[in-house]
Design a protein around this motif. Structure first.
Motif, short mmCIF file in Angstrom:
data_model
loop_
_atom_site.label_atom_id
_atom_site.label_comp_id
_atom_site.label_asym_id
_atom_site.label_seq_id
_atom_site.Cartn_x
_atom_site.Cartn_y
_atom_site.Cartn_z
N LYS A 31 0.85 -1.19 0.00
CA LYS A 31 0.00 0.00 0.00
C LYS A 31 0.89 1.24 0.00
CE LYS A 31 -3.90 -2.35 1.13
NZ LYS A 31 -3.69 -3.57 0.42
N ILE A 32 0.40 2.30 -0.58
CA ILE A 32 1.11 3.58 -0.52
C ILE A 32 1.12 4.03 0.93
CG2 ILE A 32 0.97 6.00 -1.17
CD1 ILE A 32 -0.15 5.09 -3.86
N SER A 33 2.32 4.36 1.44
CA SER A 33 2.43 4.70 2.86
C SER A 33 2.59 6.20 3.11
CB SER A 33 3.61 3.95 3.49
OG SER A 33 4.82 4.35 2.90
N ASN A 34 2.81 7.00 2.06
CA ASN A 34 2.83 8.44 2.26
C ASN A 34 2.37 9.14 0.98
OD1 ASN A 34 5.10 9.55 0.61
ND2 ASN A 34 6.34 8.22 1.91
N GLU A 35 2.10 10.42 1.09
CA GLU A 35 1.48 11.16 -0.01
C GLU A 35 2.39 11.42 -1.20
OE1 GLU A 35 1.85 15.12 2.80
OE2 GLU A 35 -0.09 14.28 2.31
N TYR A 36 3.68 11.09 -1.09
CA TYR A 36 4.63 11.29 -2.18
C TYR A 36 5.04 9.98 -2.86
CZ TYR A 36 5.07 16.02 -0.42
OH TYR A 36 4.79 17.30 -0.02
N GLU A 37 4.35 8.90 -2.58
CA GLU A 37 4.68 7.60 -3.16
C GLU A 37 3.77 7.25 -4.33
OE1 GLU A 37 6.66 4.63 0.11
OE2 GLU A 37 4.50 4.57 -0.10
N VAL A 38 4.28 6.35 -5.17
CA VAL A 38 3.49 5.76 -6.24
C VAL A 38 3.57 4.25 -6.10
CG1 VAL A 38 3.78 7.68 -7.84
CG2 VAL A 38 5.39 5.79 -7.90
N LEU A 39 2.53 3.56 -6.53
CA LEU A 39 2.52 2.11 -6.62
C LEU A 39 2.77 1.76 -8.07
CD1 LEU A 39 2.04 -0.67 -5.25
CD2 LEU A 39 -0.37 -0.41 -5.91
N VAL A 40 3.80 0.96 -8.31
CA VAL A 40 4.20 0.59 -9.67
C VAL A 40 3.90 -0.88 -9.91
CG1 VAL A 40 6.13 0.43 -11.29
CG2 VAL A 40 6.04 2.33 -9.65
N LYS A 41 3.18 -1.16 -10.99
CA LYS A 41 2.97 -2.54 -11.44
C LYS A 41 4.12 -2.85 -12.38
CE LYS A 41 -0.23 -5.57 -13.91
NZ LYS A 41 -0.05 -6.70 -13.06
N ALA A 134 7.41 3.43 -4.65
CA ALA A 134 8.61 4.25 -4.77
C ALA A 134 8.23 5.70 -4.52
CB ALA A 134 9.21 4.11 -6.17
N GLN A 135 9.17 6.45 -3.98
CA GLN A 135 8.97 7.89 -3.82
C GLN A 135 8.86 8.51 -5.21
OE1 GLN A 135 8.61 9.80 -1.08
NE2 GLN A 135 8.77 8.04 0.27
N ILE A 136 8.05 9.53 -5.36
CA ILE A 136 7.81 10.11 -6.67
C ILE A 136 9.08 10.58 -7.35
CG2 ILE A 136 7.21 12.39 -5.77
CD1 ILE A 136 6.07 10.64 -9.00
N GLY A 137 10.06 11.05 -6.63
CA GLY A 137 11.31 11.47 -7.24
C GLY A 137 12.09 10.32 -7.85
N ARG A 138 11.71 9.11 -7.56
CA ARG A 138 12.40 7.91 -8.05
C ARG A 138 11.72 7.30 -9.26
NH1 ARG A 138 15.90 9.99 -6.19
NH2 ARG A 138 16.24 10.12 -4.01
N ALA A 139 10.49 7.72 -9.57
CA ALA A 139 9.75 7.17 -10.73
C ALA A 139 9.62 8.25 -11.78
CB ALA A 139 8.38 6.68 -10.28
N ARG A 140 10.10 7.98 -12.96
CA ARG A 140 10.07 8.97 -14.04
C ARG A 140 9.28 8.41 -15.21
NH1 ARG A 140 14.77 9.29 -11.49
NH2 ARG A 140 15.65 11.28 -10.98
#
Length: 146
Positions: A31-41, A134-140
């Motif tokens: 599950k997303i644990s904070n407001e700056y995360e994304v869930l990636v399939k 992943a933190q949003i800064g890590r997913a592009r």
């Protein structure tokens, strides 16, 4: 009798439990644990020489158990409330470097020499699983990679 898991909240992951000992496990989708995360399939994860070293127990930066995989690409399945650079459905690559954002080096903008750096798939669990956060800064997204 064939046992087929039909639960929609379960995924598979490959984990190196100890050198030369690999398991495929069924676990809950994170599950997303904070407001700056994304869930990636996950759609692809490369196999690198460092993954072989993890399997053989010769990677000095790894601990066990460990989910390998630092060359990761997938599709965003969910986003935290403050995520604005990617949206559900975007194709993304995930940076293997995970910085703390709190040490002196990170605070002065030198994240490349973070005092607490971790590498996805080696010092932190990687992408050999169906989903991960992943933190949003890590997913592009593909739009932001050039």
């Amino acid at each position: 009798m064939i046992n087929i898991n039909m639960r929609s909240d379960i995924m598979k992951e490959i984990i190196v439990v100890n050198p030369h000992e690999v398991e495929v496990r069924e676990v809950e989708i994170p599950k997303i644990s904070n407001e700056y995360e994304v869930l990636v399939k996950m759609k692809s994860a490369g196999v690198c020489g460092s993954d072989f070293h993890i399997y053989h127990g010769t990677n000095p930066c790894s601990t066990y158990p460990r989910i390998p995989g630092h060359e990761n690409a997938g599709i965003v399945s969910a986003v935290g409330n403050k995520v604005t650079k990617v949206k559900v459905g975007d194709h993304v690559i995930v940076d293997l470097i995970m910085t703390c954002g709190e040490c002196y080096q990170c605070k002065i903008g030198r994240k490349n020499v973070c005092e607490n750096v971790r590498v996805r798939g080696s010092g932190a669990d990687g992408g050999w699983r169906e989903y991960f956060t992943a933190q949003i800064g890590r997913a592009r997204s593909e739009e932001h990679t050039s």
